[in-house]
Scaffold this motif. Sequence first.
Motif, PDB file in Angstrom:
ATOM      1  N   ALA A 122      -2.381 -54.692  44.566  1.00 41.62           N
ATOM      2  CA  ALA A 122      -1.202 -53.879  44.253  1.00 41.62           C
ATOM      3  C   ALA A 122       0.089 -54.683  44.328  1.00 41.62           C
ATOM      4  CB  ALA A 122      -1.138 -52.692  45.213  1.00 41.62           C
ATOM      5  N   LYS A 123       0.903 -54.563  43.286  1.00 44.01           N
ATOM      6  CA  LYS A 123       2.209 -55.227  43.244  1.00 44.01           C
ATOM      7  C   LYS A 123       3.251 -54.384  43.975  1.00 44.01           C
ATOM      8  CE  LYS A 123       2.213 -55.539  38.691  1.00 44.01           C
ATOM      9  NZ  LYS A 123       2.579 -55.931  37.307  1.00 44.01           N
ATOM     10  N   TRP A 124       4.369 -55.058  44.330  1.00 47.55           N
ATOM     11  CA  TRP A 124       5.534 -54.401  44.936  1.00 47.55           C
ATOM     12  C   TRP A 124       5.128 -53.556  46.154  1.00 47.55           C
ATOM     13  CZ3 TRP A 124       5.136 -53.177  39.359  1.00 47.55           C
ATOM     14  CH2 TRP A 124       5.705 -54.190  38.573  1.00 47.55           C
ATOM     15  N   LEU A 125       4.335 -54.177  47.014  1.00 52.56           N
ATOM     16  CA  LEU A 125       3.755 -53.467  48.151  1.00 52.56           C
ATOM     17  C   LEU A 125       4.829 -53.015  49.141  1.00 52.56           C
ATOM     18  CD1 LEU A 125       1.035 -52.690  49.527  1.00 52.56           C
ATOM     19  CD2 LEU A 125       1.148 -54.899  50.704  1.00 52.56           C
ATOM     20  N   SER A 126       4.755 -51.760  49.570  1.00 44.38           N
ATOM     21  CA  SER A 126       5.722 -51.245  50.542  1.00 44.38           C
ATOM     22  C   SER A 126       5.089 -50.479  51.688  1.00 44.38           C
ATOM     23  CB  SER A 126       6.746 -50.340  49.848  1.00 44.38           C
ATOM     24  OG  SER A 126       6.107 -49.206  49.274  1.00 44.38           O
ATOM     25  N   GLY A 127       3.838 -50.039  51.546  1.00 42.44           N
ATOM     26  CA  GLY A 127       3.224 -49.249  52.611  1.00 42.44           C
ATOM     27  C   GLY A 127       1.747 -49.532  52.779  1.00 42.44           C
ATOM     28  N   GLY A 132      -3.340 -52.015  65.832  1.00 37.89           N
ATOM     29  CA  GLY A 132      -4.309 -51.308  66.668  1.00 37.89           C
ATOM     30  C   GLY A 132      -4.932 -50.126  65.949  1.00 37.89           C
ATOM     31  N   VAL A 133      -5.952 -50.376  65.141  1.00 40.75           N
ATOM     32  CA  VAL A 133      -6.613 -49.329  64.367  1.00 40.75           C
ATOM     33  C   VAL A 133      -7.379 -48.394  65.296  1.00 40.75           C
ATOM     34  CG1 VAL A 133      -8.326 -48.875  62.577  1.00 40.75           C
ATOM     35  CG2 VAL A 133      -6.765 -50.820  62.339  1.00 40.75           C
ATOM     36  N   ARG A 134      -7.182 -47.122  65.118  1.00 43.29           N
ATOM     37  CA  ARG A 134      -7.795 -46.122  65.985  1.00 43.29           C
ATOM     38  C   ARG A 134      -9.238 -45.823  65.576  1.00 43.29           C
ATOM     39  NH1 ARG A 134      -2.903 -41.635  66.134  1.00 43.29           N
ATOM     40  NH2 ARG A 134      -1.393 -42.914  67.322  1.00 43.29           N
ATOM     41  N   PRO A 135     -10.056 -45.354  66.522  1.00 42.26           N
ATOM     42  CA  PRO A 135     -11.410 -44.902  66.179  1.00 42.26           C
ATOM     43  C   PRO A 135     -11.334 -43.778  65.146  1.00 42.26           C
ATOM     44  CG  PRO A 135     -11.146 -45.099  68.557  1.00 42.26           C
ATOM     45  CD  PRO A 135      -9.790 -45.278  67.974  1.00 42.26           C
ATOM     46  N   GLY A 136     -12.281 -43.765  64.258  1.00 45.65           N
ATOM     47  CA  GLY A 136     -12.284 -42.761  63.203  1.00 45.65           C
ATOM     48  C   GLY A 136     -11.639 -43.235  61.915  1.00 45.65           C
ATOM     49  N   ALA A 137     -10.929 -44.354  61.969  1.00 39.99           N
ATOM     50  CA  ALA A 137     -10.325 -44.911  60.752  1.00 39.99           C
ATOM     51  C   ALA A 137     -11.411 -45.500  59.857  1.00 39.99           C
ATOM     52  CB  ALA A 137      -9.311 -45.977  61.110  1.00 39.99           C
ATOM     53  N   LYS A 138     -11.287 -45.248  58.569  1.00 39.95           N
ATOM     54  CA  LYS A 138     -12.326 -45.716  57.648  1.00 39.95           C
ATOM     55  C   LYS A 138     -11.765 -46.460  56.435  1.00 39.95           C
ATOM     56  CE  LYS A 138     -16.186 -43.065  59.015  1.00 39.95           C
ATOM     57  NZ  LYS A 138     -15.571 -42.421  60.129  1.00 39.95           N
ATOM     58  N   ALA A 139     -10.484 -46.321  56.153  1.00 37.24           N
ATOM     59  CA  ALA A 139      -9.954 -46.874  54.904  1.00 37.24           C
ATOM     60  C   ALA A 139      -8.461 -47.175  55.036  1.00 37.24           C
ATOM     61  CB  ALA A 139     -10.190 -45.896  53.754  1.00 37.24           C
ATOM     62  N   ILE A 140      -7.948 -47.845  54.010  1.00 38.49           N
ATOM     63  CA  ILE A 140      -6.522 -48.169  53.927  1.00 38.49           C
ATOM     64  C   ILE A 140      -5.991 -47.667  52.593  1.00 38.49           C
ATOM     65  CG2 ILE A 140      -4.770 -49.960  54.180  1.00 38.49           C
ATOM     66  CD1 ILE A 140      -6.730 -49.961  56.490  1.00 38.49           C
ATOM     67  N   ARG A 141      -4.815 -47.055  52.639  1.00 40.64           N
ATOM     68  CA  ARG A 141      -4.120 -46.660  51.414  1.00 40.64           C
ATOM     69  C   ARG A 141      -2.864 -47.510  51.288  1.00 40.64           C
ATOM     70  NH1 ARG A 141      -3.259 -43.029  47.446  1.00 40.64           N
ATOM     71  NH2 ARG A 141      -1.137 -42.237  47.078  1.00 40.64           N
ATOM     72  N   PHE A 142      -2.657 -48.063  50.096  1.00 37.16           N
ATOM     73  CA  PHE A 142      -1.502 -48.919  49.826  1.00 37.16           C
ATOM     74  C   PHE A 142      -0.561 -48.205  48.858  1.00 37.16           C
ATOM     75  CE2 PHE A 142      -5.265 -51.506  50.538  1.00 37.16           C
ATOM     76  CZ  PHE A 142      -4.850 -52.311  51.593  1.00 37.16           C
ATOM     77  N   THR A 143       0.729 -48.224  49.190  1.00 31.84           N
ATOM     78  CA  THR A 143       1.735 -47.648  48.307  1.00 31.84           C
ATOM     79  C   THR A 143       2.755 -48.720  47.947  1.00 31.84           C
ATOM     80  OG1 THR A 143       2.847 -46.790  50.280  1.00 31.84           O
ATOM     81  CG2 THR A 143       1.468 -45.259  49.042  1.00 31.84           C
ATOM     82  N   CYS A 144       3.512 -48.460  46.877  1.00 33.77           N
ATOM     83  CA  CYS A 144       4.358 -49.492  46.298  1.00 33.77           C
ATOM     84  C   CYS A 144       5.751 -48.946  46.016  1.00 33.77           C
ATOM     85  CB  CYS A 144       3.732 -49.996  45.006  1.00 33.77           C
ATOM     86  SG  CYS A 144       2.002 -50.514  45.221  1.00 33.77           S
ATOM     87  N   PHE A 145       6.739 -49.846  46.017  1.00 31.48           N
ATOM     88  CA  PHE A 145       8.104 -49.371  45.850  1.00 31.48           C
ATOM     89  C   PHE A 145       8.495 -49.137  44.388  1.00 31.48           C
ATOM     90  CE2 PHE A 145       8.816 -54.041  46.472  1.00 31.48           C
ATOM     91  CZ  PHE A 145       9.498 -54.350  45.289  1.00 31.48           C
ATOM     92  N   ASP A 146       7.526 -49.205  43.479  1.00 29.53           N
ATOM     93  CA  ASP A 146       7.805 -48.703  42.132  1.00 29.53           C
ATOM     94  C   ASP A 146       7.772 -47.182  42.106  1.00 29.53           C
ATOM     95  OD1 ASP A 146       5.097 -48.184  42.348  1.00 29.53           O
ATOM     96  OD2 ASP A 146       4.569 -49.019  40.390  1.00 29.53           O
ATOM     97  N   GLY A 147       7.298 -46.572  43.198  1.00 29.77           N
ATOM     98  CA  GLY A 147       7.287 -45.123  43.330  1.00 29.77           C
ATOM     99  C   GLY A 147       6.090 -44.440  42.721  1.00 29.77           C
ATOM    100  N   ALA A 148       5.135 -45.190  42.168  1.00 36.11           N
ATOM    101  CA  ALA A 148       4.016 -44.560  41.475  1.00 36.11           C
ATOM    102  C   ALA A 148       2.663 -45.177  41.806  1.00 36.11           C
ATOM    103  CB  ALA A 148       4.244 -44.621  39.963  1.00 36.11           C
ATOM    104  N   TYR A 149       2.608 -46.500  41.950  1.00 39.29           N
ATOM    105  CA  TYR A 149       1.310 -47.163  42.069  1.00 39.29           C
ATOM    106  C   TYR A 149       0.742 -47.004  43.475  1.00 39.29           C
ATOM    107  CZ  TYR A 149      -2.325 -50.382  40.580  1.00 39.29           C
ATOM    108  OH  TYR A 149      -3.526 -50.926  40.216  1.00 39.29           O
ATOM    109  N   SER A 150      -0.567 -46.941  43.558  1.00 35.19           N
ATOM    110  CA  SER A 150      -1.256 -46.892  44.848  1.00 35.19           C
ATOM    111  C   SER A 150      -2.609 -47.563  44.699  1.00 35.19           C
ATOM    112  CB  SER A 150      -1.438 -45.437  45.312  1.00 35.19           C
ATOM    113  OG  SER A 150      -2.248 -44.722  44.383  1.00 35.19           O
ATOM    114  N   GLU A 151      -3.190 -47.953  45.814  1.00 38.21           N
ATOM    115  CA  GLU A 151      -4.516 -48.563  45.837  1.00 38.21           C
ATOM    116  C   GLU A 151      -5.202 -48.229  47.158  1.00 38.21           C
ATOM    117  OE1 GLU A 151      -7.076 -49.703  44.709  1.00 38.21           O
ATOM    118  OE2 GLU A 151      -6.444 -49.818  42.642  1.00 38.21           O
TER     119      GLU A 151
END
Length: 248
Positions: free
Chosen positions: A208-213, A145-164
């Motif tokens: 993104a590999k090793w996706l966690s968030g 359920g994406v809320r109004p005002g949302a514009k983008a997605i941030r992806f984090t990974c369990f390698d502890g460093a990568y993001s997209e």
Amino acid sequence: MNSPPPDRDRSSPDDGGAPVGRRLVLAMLGLGAAGVVAAPVLQRTLEDGLGAVADKDPTGLTGLLPNGGGFRYYSVTTSVPEKTAADYRLTVDGLVDRPATYTLDSLKALPQTRMVRDVQCVTGWRVPETPFEGVRLSALLDAAGVRPGAKAIRFTCFDGAYSESLTLEQARRPNVLVATRMRDEPLAHAHGGPVRLYVAPMYFYKSAKWLSGITVTDSVRPGYWEELGYDVDAWVGRSNGRDDAPTV
């Protein structure tokens, strides 16, 4: 390599050679067939071996080595912990009404989409007709359920460093998956498993590999490589100064 002497590349009555026997022909055909059958196993073994080495290679030089599948191995950390079905978790949060946490089994229980596309790396290598399978990212966003005002997605990974990142419009495309399978097998750790993002029409660093968030945000936040100069919008053939053929 030197060419064989004239008329010495096959047996004939004139040069005293013996004709090739039926048993030898059948044996050679059998070995060829065995090679075809064994090739996928050998390829997977090579990939697993290179992946394990690359995972512990602080120099990154193993990323320059090709393998039978055509992929290279890149990690921005010196090592990545392995996750199993027992301890893997994927969170969906941010600007959503219903934050959620998925296990590997719960992701696999959702409706699955399979697609076959070329994989194109911004460094130039390409792996044609690679099957990926998983849950459409749009389905996870709808469930949250994406809320109004949302514009983008941030992806984090369990390698502890990568993001997209993706814009919300990009994330809702039908060719963007939260993938659990590649080449009709469970996604291996070396390929970003057990779960990775797969953004079919963009250069592979977006997947993104090793996706966690998965976090829904109000603006695009550049990912790891974008902070180092890569394009945020990474359409194959229309970004990063490249003219590669599109992958879709």
